[in-house]
Structure formats: structure tokens, C-alpha cells
Scaffold this active site. Structure first.
Site, PDB file in Angstrom:
ATOM      1  N   GLU A 121       0.839  -1.205   0.000  1.00  0.00           N
ATOM      2  CA  GLU A 121       0.000   0.000   0.000  1.00  0.00           C
ATOM      3  C   GLU A 121       0.875   1.257   0.000  1.00  0.00           C
ATOM      4  O   GLU A 121       1.699   1.446   0.890  1.00  0.00           O
ATOM      5  CB  GLU A 121      -0.919  -0.015   1.223  1.00  0.00           C
ATOM      6  CG  GLU A 121      -1.938  -1.144   1.140  1.00  0.00           C
ATOM      7  CD  GLU A 121      -2.608  -1.481   2.470  1.00  0.00           C
ATOM      8  OE1 GLU A 121      -2.494  -0.684   3.419  1.00  0.00           O
ATOM      9  OE2 GLU A 121      -3.229  -2.559   2.557  1.00  0.00           O
ATOM     10  N   LEU A 147      -6.514  -2.013  -0.553  1.00  0.00           N
ATOM     11  CA  LEU A 147      -6.422  -2.376   0.853  1.00  0.00           C
ATOM     12  C   LEU A 147      -6.970  -3.789   1.079  1.00  0.00           C
ATOM     13  O   LEU A 147      -7.946  -3.983   1.809  1.00  0.00           O
ATOM     14  CB  LEU A 147      -7.278  -1.369   1.616  1.00  0.00           C
ATOM     15  CG  LEU A 147      -6.647  -0.675   2.800  1.00  0.00           C
ATOM     16  CD1 LEU A 147      -7.170   0.742   2.903  1.00  0.00           C
ATOM     17  CD2 LEU A 147      -6.964  -1.440   4.044  1.00  0.00           C
ATOM     18  N   ALA A 148      -6.350  -4.761   0.447  1.00  0.00           N
ATOM     19  CA  ALA A 148      -6.848  -6.132   0.478  1.00  0.00           C
ATOM     20  C   ALA A 148      -5.702  -7.029   0.911  1.00  0.00           C
ATOM     21  O   ALA A 148      -5.157  -7.805   0.121  1.00  0.00           O
ATOM     22  CB  ALA A 148      -7.375  -6.516  -0.904  1.00  0.00           C
ATOM     23  N   GLU A 149      -5.354  -6.930   2.165  1.00  0.00           N
ATOM     24  CA  GLU A 149      -4.133  -7.570   2.666  1.00  0.00           C
ATOM     25  C   GLU A 149      -4.093  -9.070   2.392  1.00  0.00           C
ATOM     26  O   GLU A 149      -3.076  -9.607   1.953  1.00  0.00           O
ATOM     27  CB  GLU A 149      -3.975  -7.324   4.169  1.00  0.00           C
ATOM     28  CG  GLU A 149      -3.405  -5.964   4.535  1.00  0.00           C
ATOM     29  CD  GLU A 149      -4.418  -4.846   4.482  1.00  0.00           C
ATOM     30  OE1 GLU A 149      -5.618  -5.135   4.277  1.00  0.00           O
ATOM     31  OE2 GLU A 149      -4.022  -3.681   4.647  1.00  0.00           O
ATOM     32  N   PHE A 184       1.791  -2.710   8.754  1.00  0.00           N
ATOM     33  CA  PHE A 184       1.997  -3.014  10.172  1.00  0.00           C
ATOM     34  C   PHE A 184       1.853  -4.511  10.357  1.00  0.00           C
ATOM     35  O   PHE A 184       0.962  -5.122   9.767  1.00  0.00           O
ATOM     36  CB  PHE A 184       0.954  -2.290  11.048  1.00  0.00           C
ATOM     37  CG  PHE A 184       1.195  -0.818  11.194  1.00  0.00           C
ATOM     38  CD1 PHE A 184       1.812  -0.302  12.327  1.00  0.00           C
ATOM     39  CD2 PHE A 184       0.823   0.056  10.198  1.00  0.00           C
ATOM     40  CE1 PHE A 184       2.050   1.051  12.460  1.00  0.00           C
ATOM     41  CE2 PHE A 184       1.059   1.421  10.313  1.00  0.00           C
ATOM     42  CZ  PHE A 184       1.679   1.925  11.454  1.00  0.00           C
ATOM     43  N   PHE A 205      -1.549  -6.019  10.958  1.00  0.00           N
ATOM     44  CA  PHE A 205      -2.473  -6.370   9.874  1.00  0.00           C
ATOM     45  C   PHE A 205      -2.125  -7.730   9.270  1.00  0.00           C
ATOM     46  O   PHE A 205      -2.883  -8.272   8.474  1.00  0.00           O
ATOM     47  CB  PHE A 205      -2.493  -5.302   8.778  1.00  0.00           C
ATOM     48  CG  PHE A 205      -2.637  -3.899   9.291  1.00  0.00           C
ATOM     49  CD1 PHE A 205      -3.312  -3.634  10.472  1.00  0.00           C
ATOM     50  CD2 PHE A 205      -2.088  -2.833   8.606  1.00  0.00           C
ATOM     51  CE1 PHE A 205      -3.431  -2.341  10.959  1.00  0.00           C
ATOM     52  CE2 PHE A 205      -2.203  -1.543   9.075  1.00  0.00           C
ATOM     53  CZ  PHE A 205      -2.871  -1.289  10.256  1.00  0.00           C
ATOM     54  N   HIS A 218      -1.538  -1.138  16.511  1.00  0.00           N
ATOM     55  CA  HIS A 218      -0.408  -0.773  15.648  1.00  0.00           C
ATOM     56  C   HIS A 218       0.930  -0.924  16.364  1.00  0.00           C
ATOM     57  O   HIS A 218       1.921  -0.338  15.944  1.00  0.00           O
ATOM     58  CB  HIS A 218      -0.533   0.682  15.167  1.00  0.00           C
ATOM     59  CG  HIS A 218      -1.616   0.936  14.176  1.00  0.00           C
ATOM     60  ND1 HIS A 218      -2.943   0.885  14.491  1.00  0.00           N
ATOM     61  CD2 HIS A 218      -1.570   1.262  12.853  1.00  0.00           C
ATOM     62  CE1 HIS A 218      -3.670   1.164  13.410  1.00  0.00           C
ATOM     63  NE2 HIS A 218      -2.858   1.400  12.413  1.00  0.00           N
TER      64      HIS A 218
END
Ligand SMILES: Cc1ncc(C[n+]2csc(CCOP(=O)(O)OP(=O)(O)O)c2C)c(N)n1
Ligand SMILES: Cc1ncc(C[n+]2csc(CCOP(=O)(O)OP(=O)(O)O)c2C)c(N)n1
Ligand SMILES: [Mg+2]
Ligand SMILES: [Mg+2]
Lengths: 329, 325, 325, 329
Positions: A33, A62-64, A87, A90, A133
């Protein structure tokens, strides 16, 4: 070309590693990202887009789970992806892909497919980014057979290990630390690789073996300097890669010092420190003069407030106290 | 689009305007506190998107729930939070909503049915589906509105959770704040179909795309959605088109935002739009100035309160940790 | 729907029929081996859905990739696998595709571009997107076809992965095997929109719904999809409507399947349909009987091969584990 | 009403627990894949639909992350969900919801919200279900602050612990074992609860403390019987809940026997056994006569073939050998 080391920041060393590997091998590509034009939140991928173009430097939605999975699928079919996850917190969205797919595919297919996949991510506390985080989650990857787990503590190691990671034929979880990116250190000019499973003694000492990694290394080194002033000589061992683990380096040191302290930022319960302690007690039982001291994060979520946050992870004073307990036990 | 009933309801319009301005001031003063080092961690301003939270929350009833996002101050204020406790939380003080444990990304106000901001993009949506499921099991007349974002639409939780709500016909409204960017990445780069609401339609969900900077449109659309939920027709998806007035967070200058687009949205500002509605409904300049002054004063009061508040007690915190062992 | 070119291509139709029958026999004989205790773990028969794998794989070129599912025997066979090595794998033998490490749920045949079955529903789709991404980076003319299922459409990976493929215009075809059930749960219970392909349309993906039991329709649709991918218009989503002829796995009697629906699909059997196409193109009963006999013989041979094969060597396995420490 | 224990299967005991708790409290509801009409893959939820109706017994789509999240959201707003996840392997799809949400919500909100959420799932090897359906993943949950981790080994404990889990105000990961469902054992007729953090001595002995949980308990008990015939008296300690852990019970036993064996089905590296070992060596260092023996799964993915599968997890003979090593060290 001389091999005079220059001083680079950790993030610059990482950036050089990516640059060099992408030049060397055009199956290497990066995605994540905001890593292309923006160069990533910590600037580790800065400049890559300009040199390698948008086919090999890819901004993702945003599709980890799925861009991680896409990296794994690309790896299985001949590419060498380096996927950045903003991070490590995630990474919890991606574990089916990482643990059930990447780590198992070679095994389940009886060796038909390799997965030369690198996940770069960062963890640890820093400046009030709070519970979602700030986690140190290496223990999860450490427990999953099939993954290599790398946690460099300085620019030199960061570069040499990332280059090795990119060339590795099995999945690598490469965990950086948010407070290390701006740290400076010497980095050779020449191309170099650091093999996995080869720890490094960051400081020699004879009284006690202190094992730490990532951001706990600089902190432990400062503590060791202070302890030296009090006449306690601490040997600081940095395994650099947790999987594979350089057991021999650790056990050799323990057999010499007969006292052990393990420092980890992650929460105490079920952390990697426990596992290293269990190995030491099994394999060097007769050398131990005192219980192994584990200095670790409290068993808690990380709070936002800075004072509370600092109380949750090992600080210099905690390390100093633990070393004294180990030595004077 | 705007219903004549709403456009003539001066009291309502005054309240909508006041709340929008409250958020505007909260964010701009908050940014100053951040720059002074009084606020740490991440701070994602809601500036430019206020009409969404305000329109949605004005339509909600006391018994309803909301879930919020990483950009959550506006939702919290619109849902009626005490800005003293909010400011105190941003400063990490013991008097904050989360006693200094949460900060900006985790502000919650359970007493008002605000189930909390979320540091994980998209993660609040399943939680909201669960709140709606609970009300449905208990047979209560409550709606859950989940705020979410264009970035989150690309995440797995979007399709999973909206589909659950649809399969179970829950009283659930998904409010997508499409500010057209996820940090520096424009939505054009992350999807082929820019009308995000069409994804909801593909799942059989009543879904609409609206001007998210027009508070009356948002309010009316949300009223309609609540009606559908009450009739058992839920869920509903509302895509609200909007734009940030600046960077992604306080430390991001947002230089990647195209100037013309930014200019367009700065002119089509939710605050200006709301003010115009209020004036059109007969408010005087003096009335509006009164509102402004009240809002500014109470924000000053909130800051003073927060700054005077104590830090959380370390010993107490350590005892709590110990107790949870 | 069926193109006249295809319906007149007797060689092609014979091959489609033969492959469908190969799968049919493989599964029915496999079930017998399972009941004898020769196969352990999970076994999800593909019976009744064969036209999908066969139509799709017949259209694919040698260089293309597929990813498969937990119900993967059909995909593997249609992609040209050696049924000796498949049967050996189901029996956990050293001569199997995965040397006895994988079993039914993890069969892969990388040499044929079959990236593998998957025990996690939906998990293969992101992997397939990655394969397509790789080909796109390398600038190759290859298409990746991902087999997936109605249950997987409700999972997060569906929307995430298809959206990635669309945002990046990848040469990627998502083949949804909508057999209308996820174990005992009918799709009506898990979604409001029964036309699953509409979800693809909501994301701007060219998406169609077709009769998955008609191998010619599947083949023609896949041909068209490959053309779109080659033209850079990918991805494509193809929803294939079908039905299982029995339970979810060998030990599930499938009593929850509505009799009338089952009956309808038993009559509209992919094998019968393919046979009819072949006959209509001029094949004789004798020709078809020849095919049948060949298929049955080679399946017998595969079983004999598997049963005669050695178990994996334990010491060798332990050495491999040790080496990976 | 008499309290004569009946003999029930593990799965029947679990079923009774759910029945009783759903009757007692109508905020309790269950959801998962195929749990309603079908009664779940292991029949644990059989009969619930008929008694409690479809509002409280819910079949879900195959959306693990989100129906788990929905359970958490429902818990936060006054319900007591029991979410069934078919295999613990698929829990890897849900970890953001479980670890970043459920485990942290109470903490992050400063105590405003409770999450009385139960995830029931099952793990372990059994009959060739291969690498993605055979994992023992308790260590992941064990490491995440804010979760309770429960792993019953017999019908009695299964029922009493599940009832406690349903009434608990914080998230509980309740891990069953696929090979235990048909095991039988005595279960009291009366209502009873088993508190978390209270381990149980499944067999008294004086020579060595053997710590195990879940399916390693029956296996260890058989091994202990055989060892008794050879004159070695094994004390078998079942913590029953890994978080909270009954340290006192473990340490008391260790102080008596001075020899320790820990048996876990999960892979050796980074497992819970290491953590328990690290606690024992720290808190009972002076009592230990020999290194703690850990008998654990190999550091590998689980293979399909039954012979290979059996070689990957502790068998009776491995346990017997480890006990002898510990005792005769
Ligand atoms: C799952 C997850 N991935 C990445 C991030 C880091 N991150 C925080 S905000 C953000 C952008 C979100 O964009 P969008 O969803 O559109 O919301 P907006 O910021 O525009 O309101 C990102 C990538 C995160 N917090 N969570
Ligand atoms: C992520 C995940 N959840 C649950 C399961 C257990 N499971 C295996 S197959 C199946 C049903 C799948 O239905 P569908 O996706 O429609 O495929 P079909 O079996 O009908 O081909 C389930 C629930 C699984 N393997 N993976
Ligand atoms: Mg956005
Ligand atoms: Mg299905």
C-alpha cells in the site's frame, strides 16, 4: 570499487537491498500500500518506481489477505515478490495465506512447488500508536513450520539479510521495527549477503549471555555499557534470524558465561524468549548457575498513553535489573 | 434530492450546521494541539467529510448503534459525544473516554451506542453486523449504521459482512465515505467500477450513491434507509461521495491530491452547503454567528479541561494488567 | 448458446465426452476404494459437475494455469493429469503426485500448470490472481483460470481477489461452480442475490451466468473469456450453475438435497449432455462404447498401479523434516 | 434430583452444556457452518434448532472472519454468542477479529465494553485430513493478551468448562479435539461449573510430573499405566485452561516430584510447552534434578499418509521414552 563502509540509515540499507536485487533479477517485484509513487510509509521503497516502473512496483488496494496471496501465487509460478505489509498487526488478516498456503505449499505438493515469497513488515511499540499498531508478533510466525523469520537490528544486518531473503526459495517473514528506520550504522559498499541461521555477537562479554533481537538490541547494548561501568561484562547475542535459529552460537555463549538473560519486546506469555529458554535449559542444563531471566513485554495490549506504553515493554532499567538478578542469583 | 420537509425545518438545519461546525473546529484545533506535541500517535482529520456523519447521526434514534473508523472524530461528535472527554482522550488523559488507553483511533462512547473507532480499516463492519444481529435476535427496533471507507470496500470484510446482513435481512446501514483516496492511492487505481454502491446491488442490497457533502441529502437518504430497516427490508448501502480537505493524517501534506479536484471540493464544502440551507430556511447572519461563537467557546473549554486533566495513574494501570494475568 | 463450430467438431466433442467420463469413473471407483478403507481423510466427489472442469480446461492452452478446490479431482483430470499418479496420491503412496504428503485435498500437478487443490475454501483465488500477475509482469500470453464455488463467493477472498484482477486488468478467469450448496446449506440461505455473477458486474468485471452442465456452453464461454484476456480486457467471471449428484463428501448421504431438484439435475447430467452432442455430431454407439471401454480400462490400470505402489519411506520423511529445521 | 454421574460422550457433554446455558439465558446463541438443521460436523449442536429456533441457532455463509466479527459485535452489545469454527486451521482467517478486536476492545475502550464471546473450534491430527485440517494452534491464542484459552480433555471437563465459558465476560477460545468427540466419561447430572485457571491432577504420582492437555491426556494416561507397571509413578497434570494457567498446581507438583515432562501435540518450536517450561525453570529452578523433557509435534506440516502423520505427533512410546529420560537423567 572499495569496500569502505558508509553510514546509512536502516531504511536506506533496506532500500539499497531492494534496488540491488531488483537490478540483479527481474523476477523480483514489490507490492504493497502506497509503496510506489509515495515510496512507502517509511520510505523503504523510495525510488523503485522510477527505476523499475509500475509493472514491478505495485500499489495495491487495501486487500491484505489477497495481495499477500497474490504474492504467494506469483512466487509459486516463477516470480520473487517482496510484499510490504504496513503493520505486522495487519498480518493477522493474512495468516491463512501465509501459514496455510505459503508455508505449506511446497510440503503439501510433495515438493512440486517452491514459494520464494518475502513479506516485509514492521512491528513494535513507538510513540503512542496504540493497541492495534504496536504489536510484536514474531512468535506466531516462529511457530508455523515452513517460514523463515528474520528480525534485523541494524542497517548492516538489514541489508544483508533482506538480500538473502529475496534470493531464498522458501517464504520469509522479514520483520522490521518502527523505531529502527532512522538508526544509522556502517554498511559495506560491496555486495554482501548474510546467511540465515547465523547469529552475531554484538558485544563480547564473559559474565552473562544476553540474547535479544530487533529494537531490543540497541537498548540492550546501552544497558551493557552501563553495566560494564559497574564491572559486569555482558555478551550480547543477536540471533538475527529466529527461524532458523543459531542454537550453537547461543549455547556456546551460555556454556562460557553460565548466566542467561533473554530480552524480548513481545508479551511474555508464549513469546519466542520462552522457547529459547526451553532450548537452553534442555541443552545446557548443567551449565546454568541460575534461572534464565526473561525480560519481556507485559501480558497486556499496548495502551495509547506514552507513560503507560513505556511501562509495557522492556526499558534499559529493566534490562539492567535482570542482568544483575541473573549474575547475582 | 433534498426533501422540502427537511429544507424547511430550521431547527433541524441549525442543529446540522452546528454539529458540522463543531467537528470542523474540533479538528482544526486538534491539529494545532498535535503540532504542539500534546497529541501523539495517529490523527486522521475528518475535515471536508462532516456532512456524512452529521446527516447519518441526525437521522438515527437514541437506541441505534454506530461503528466508526480510523477517521472517527466526526462520527463520535455527531453521535453526541462530550468533546471534553474526547479531547482528553486525544491527549491520553485519565478523564478521556478510554482513560488514555485508546487515543484517537480507538475512541468509543458506548453510552451513546458508538461502538468505537477502529485502527484496522474495514474491521468495524463485521462488528456492526453483529450489533444488528443482536437487535434482530432480541426483536428490538434498532438500526446499526456502520461508517466505512472506499479503501475498506476493497477489503474482504466488505463483501462478507454486507452479504451476511443481506442474507439475514438485518437492520443495518453501511455508510461508505468515498473520499476517493486511501492515503495516496486514488480509488481509480484500486477498482474498475467507481460507483461503489453497485457492489451492494450485486449482492441484492438496496444501494445508492449520493453527494456526501450535502448534509440534507445524507439526512434524507438515511431517513429512508431507517424506514427500510424498520420494514424488515434491510440492509441498505449508502455511498457518500466526498473528499478530504488535506492529507491523510496530520503529518501528511497530501501533495498528491489533484489541485482542481481539491479546489472543487473546497468550494463544495459541507460547512458552506449546510450554512446555505440554514440561511435559506430563514436564519439570520446573527443567528449563525451565535452558533459559531457557542461552538468555538465549547471547544476552548474542552481543550482547557483536557489540558488540566491528570495523566492515567501508572500504578493503577499495572494493577489492572496484573489482575488480567 | 452453443456455437455451431463447436457442435460440429466431432474430435473435440469426443475428447470432451471422454474426459467427462474419465472423471465420472475416477470418482465412482474412488468412492469404492474409500469405502474399502484404502483412501482416508476427506474425499469430495465431482460427480455431476464434470462439464465445468472439462469445458474450461479444453479451452485452455498448454501455457495456462489453473487453481483448484477441495473438490478438485475433476480439475486435475481435465487439466491432463496422469490418473495413476492421482490414484496413488489418494491412497497416500510414494508414487502419488505429492508423494503421499497431500492427498485428495492437496493434489497438484505443477507440470501441467495445475497449482493445486486447496483445503481452505476460497483460498486458491488469490493464488490464481498472483499467477496471472506474474504472467502479466513477464508479458506472457497466459491465462489463469481459478475454479471456485458458491460457498467461496461469500468469503472475503472472492471480492478482494476479483477486484485485484480487475484493477490490474489481469488475464484471469474466475470459474464459479455454483452447485447451490455449501455442505448442507443451500445458497438461498447465504445470499439474497442468487445470480452470483452480478457481484462480478458490480465490480466492473465482465461476468456471465451459464448452464454448467452443458460442456459446449462452458467451452464456448471459456473460449470467449480467453479472447478477452488476450485482448487485455480481463478478468472474466463465469458462474456455472450445476448440482452435486450426492452428498458433500463420501460420508455424507446428502439427504438434505431436495429430491425434485436432484432429479432434475440427474436427468440434465453433464455426461448425457456431452454424449448427445457427440452423437449429434455423427458418432456411432460403437465409437462411444470404445471410448467408455478405454476409460474404464485405464482407470483399472491406475488403481492397480496405486495399490502396487509403496508407502512413502518414513526415514526419508524424517530426514526431510530434519533438513527443514 | 440425584447427582449420579452418567456416562456421556465428549460431544454429548458439550451439547448438554449448550442446551443448559441456552435455557438459562436467552442472550446465548450459537452460529456457525451447518450447525442448525445438520447439528454440526461433530453433532455438538444437535437438537438446538428444534428447541431454540432459527433466531438463536444460525447457519452462516462461509465467511469466517465476518461471522466471527459479528459474534464479537453481538457480544459487545449484550449477547453471549458461541461461534463454531469447523477447524482451528480456519481460525487463521479470523485472527484480526479475534486478536485485534475481541481481545482488545475492552482494553482499548478503557473498560467501556465487554466481549463475552466464545469461539468453539477443534484441532489436532486425525485420520489423514492433512496439513490444512490437522493443526494444533493454541499457542497463537495463548500469546494474545485478552483471550482465555480452554482445552478440555474429557467429557466432564468439556461440559463444566463450556458452561463457564458461556458465562464468562471476556473472550474465550474453546478448543476441542477431533479425536475426543466419541470418548466417553462420567458426567454429573447436576449443574456444575469448572472455574478457569483451575487445573486437575488426572493421576497422582510421585516420580515425575507430566503436564499435558486435550488429546495428549488420554494418551499420557495410558503411558502412565504402562510406566506404573515398570515402577515409575507418573503424576499427570491437566491445566485444562492454558490461559489462565494454574501455575500453582504445576509448581506444587514439580516441587514434589523434581522431574518434569511436558507433552503437547503442537509443533515443538514456539509451543505452549516451551512457555510452561520457561515458567517452571524460572520459579522452581532449585527443585529441578534434570532438564525438563518436552515431547511435542515435529516442526513440520502434517502429512496426509497415516504412517507419516503418526510420526509427527507424540505417541505413547514417545511419552514413555521421555518419562524414562526425565527420571533416569
Ligand atoms: C487493514 C488495514 N490496512 C492498512 C491500514 C493502514 N491505513 C490506515 S488508513 C489507510 C487508508 C484508508 O483509506 P480509506 O479506507 O479510503 O479511508 P480514508 O482514510 O480515506 O478515510 C490505510 C492504508 C489499516 N489501518 N488497516
Ligand atoms: C474457509 C473454509 N471454511 C470452511 C471449510 C469447511 N468446508 C469444506 S467444503 C465446505 C463447503 C463448501 O461449499 P462450496 O464452497 O459451495 O463448495 P462445494 O463443496 O459446493 O463444491 C465447507 C464449509 C473449509 N474447508 N474452508
Ligand atoms: Mg478513502
Ligand atoms: Mg457449493
Amino acid at each position: 570499487m572499495s569496500n569502505e563502509p558508509r553510514t546509512l540509515m536502516y531504511r536506506e540499507a533496506l532500500n539499497e537491498a531492494l534496488m540491488e536485487e531488483m537490478r540483479r533479477d527481474d523476477t523480483v517485484f514489490v507490492m504493497g500500500e502506497g509503496i510506489a509513487e509515495r515510496g512507502g510509509s517509511y520510505k523503504v521503497t523510495a525510488g523503485l518506481l522510477a527505476e523499475f516502473g509500475e509493472k514491478r512496483v505495485i500499489d495495491t488496494p487495501l486487500a491484505e489477505a489477497s495481495f499477500t496471496g497474490a504474492g504467494i501465487g506469483a512466487a509459486l509460478t516463477g516470480m520473487r515478490p517482496v510484499v510490504e505489509l504496513l503493520f505486522i498487526d495487519f498480518a493477522l488478516l493474512t495468516l491463512d495465506q501465509v501459514i496455510n498456503q505459503a508455508a505449506k505449499l511446497k510440503f503439501m505438493t510433495g515438493g512440486q512447488g517452491n514459494v520464494p515469497f518475502v513479506m516485509r513488515t514492521q512491528g513494535g511499540t513507538g510513540n503512542g500508536v496504540a493497541a492495534q499498531h504496536s504489536q510484536s508478533l514474531e512468535a506466531i510466525f516462529y511457530h508455523a513450520p515452513g517460514l523463515n523469520v528474520v528480525m534485523p537490528s541494524c542497517p548492516h544486518d538489514a541489508k544483508g539479510l533482506l538480500k538473502t531473503a529475496v534470493r531464498h526459495n522458501d517464504p520469509v517473514i522479514f520483520i522490521e521495527h518502527k523505531l529502527l528506520y532512522m538508526n544509522e550504522g556502517p554498511v559495506p559498499t560491496d555486495d554482501y549477503l548474510i546467511p540465515f541461521g547465523q547469529g552475531d555477537i554484538k558485544r563480547r562479554g564473559s559474565d552473562v549471555t544476553l540474547i535479544a533481537w530487533s529494537n531490543m538490541i540497541p537498548r540492550s547494548l546501552t544497558a551493557a555499557d552501563k553495566l560494564a561501568a559497574e564491572g559486569i561484562n555482558v555478551e550480547v547475542v543477536d540471533p538475527r534470524t529466529l527461524v532458523p535459529l543459531d542454537k550453537e552460537l547461543i549455547l556456546d555463549s551460555v556454556r562460557r558465561t553460565e548466566h542467561v538473560v533473554i530480552v524480548q519486546e513481545a508479551v511474555r506469555r508464549g513469546g519466542v524468549a520462552s522457547d529459547i529458554a526451553s532450548i537452553i535449559q534442555a541443552e545446557a542444563f548443567d551449565y546454568l548457575d541460575a534461572p534464565i531471566e526473561i525480560v519481556a513485554g507485559l501480558n497486556t495490549q499496548i495502551p495509547f498513553n506514552l507513560t503507560l506504553e513505556a511501562a509495557c515493554v522492556p526499558q534499559e532499567d529493566d534490562i539492567i535489573a535482570a542482568v544483575k538478578r541473573a549474575v547475582y542469583a | 434530492m433534498a426533501s422540502p420537509v427537511t429544507t424547511q425545518d430550521k431547527t433541524l438545519l441549525a442543529s446540522l450546521y452546528e454539529t458540522i461546525y463543531t467537528i470542523r473546529v474540533f479538528e482544526s484545533e486538534g491539529i494545532k494541539l498535535y503540532r504542539k506535541g500534546l497529541i501523539r500517535g495517529y490523527f486522521h482529520p475528518y475535515t471536508g467529510e462532516e456532512a456524512i456523519a452529521v446527516g447519518v447521526c441526525a437521522a438515527l434514534r437514541e437506541q441505534d448503534y454506530i461503528t466508526s473508523t480510523h477517521r472517527g472524530h466526526g462520527h463520535c461528535i455527531a453521535r453526541g459525544a462530550d468533546i471534553r472527554k474526547m479531547t482528553a482522550e486525544l491527549l491520553g488523559r485519565a478523564t478521556g473516554y478510554c482513560r488514555g488507553r485508546g487515543g484517537s483511533m480507538h475512541i468509543a462512547d458506548m453510552s451513546a451506542g458508538n461502538l468505537g473507532a477502529n485502527g484496522v480499516v474495514g474491521a468495524g463492519t463485521p462488528l456492526g453486523v453483529g450489533a444488528a444481529l443482536g437487535t434482530s435476535i432480541r426483536g428490538e427496533d434498532r438500526v446499526t449504521a456502520c461508517f466505512t471507507s472506499d479503501g475498506a470496500v476493497m477489503n474482504g470484510t466488505f463483501g462478507e459482512a454486507l452479504n451476511l446482513a443481506a442474507a439475514w435481512s438485518l437492520p443495518f446501514v453501511l455508510v461508505v465515505e468515498n473520499n476517493q483516496y486511501a492515503v495516496s492511492t486514488p480509488v481509480e487505481q484500486t477498482t474498475r467500477e467507481l460507483d461503489l454502491y453497485k457492489r451492494g446491488q450485486g449482492m441484492g442490497v438496496h444501494s445508492v450513491g449520493i453527494d456526501g457533502n450535502d448534509v440534507v441529502t445524507v439526512y434524507d437518504t438515511m431517513q429512508d434507509a431507517i424506514g427500510r430497516c424498520q420494514a424488515g427490508e434491510g440492509p441498505v448501502m449508502i455511498e457518500c461521495r466526498t473528499f478530504r480537505h488535506g492529507g491523510h493524517h496530520v503529518n501528511d501534506p497530501g501533495l498528491y491530491l489533484p489541485q482542481d479536484k481539491l479546489q472543487h471540493y473546497l468550494e463544495h464544502d459541507p460547512l458552506t452547503v449546510a450554512r446555505q440551507y440554514l440561511m435559506d430556511a430563514g436564519a439570520t447572519e446573527a443567528e449563525v454567528a451565535d452558533i459559531d461563537a457557542r461552538v468555538e467557546a465549547s471547544n476552548e473549554d474542552a481543550i482547557a479541561f483536557a489540558i488540566d486533566s491528570p495523566e492515567p495513574d501508572l500504578a493503577e494501570f499495572l494493577e489492572e494488567v496484573e489482575a488480567n494475568e
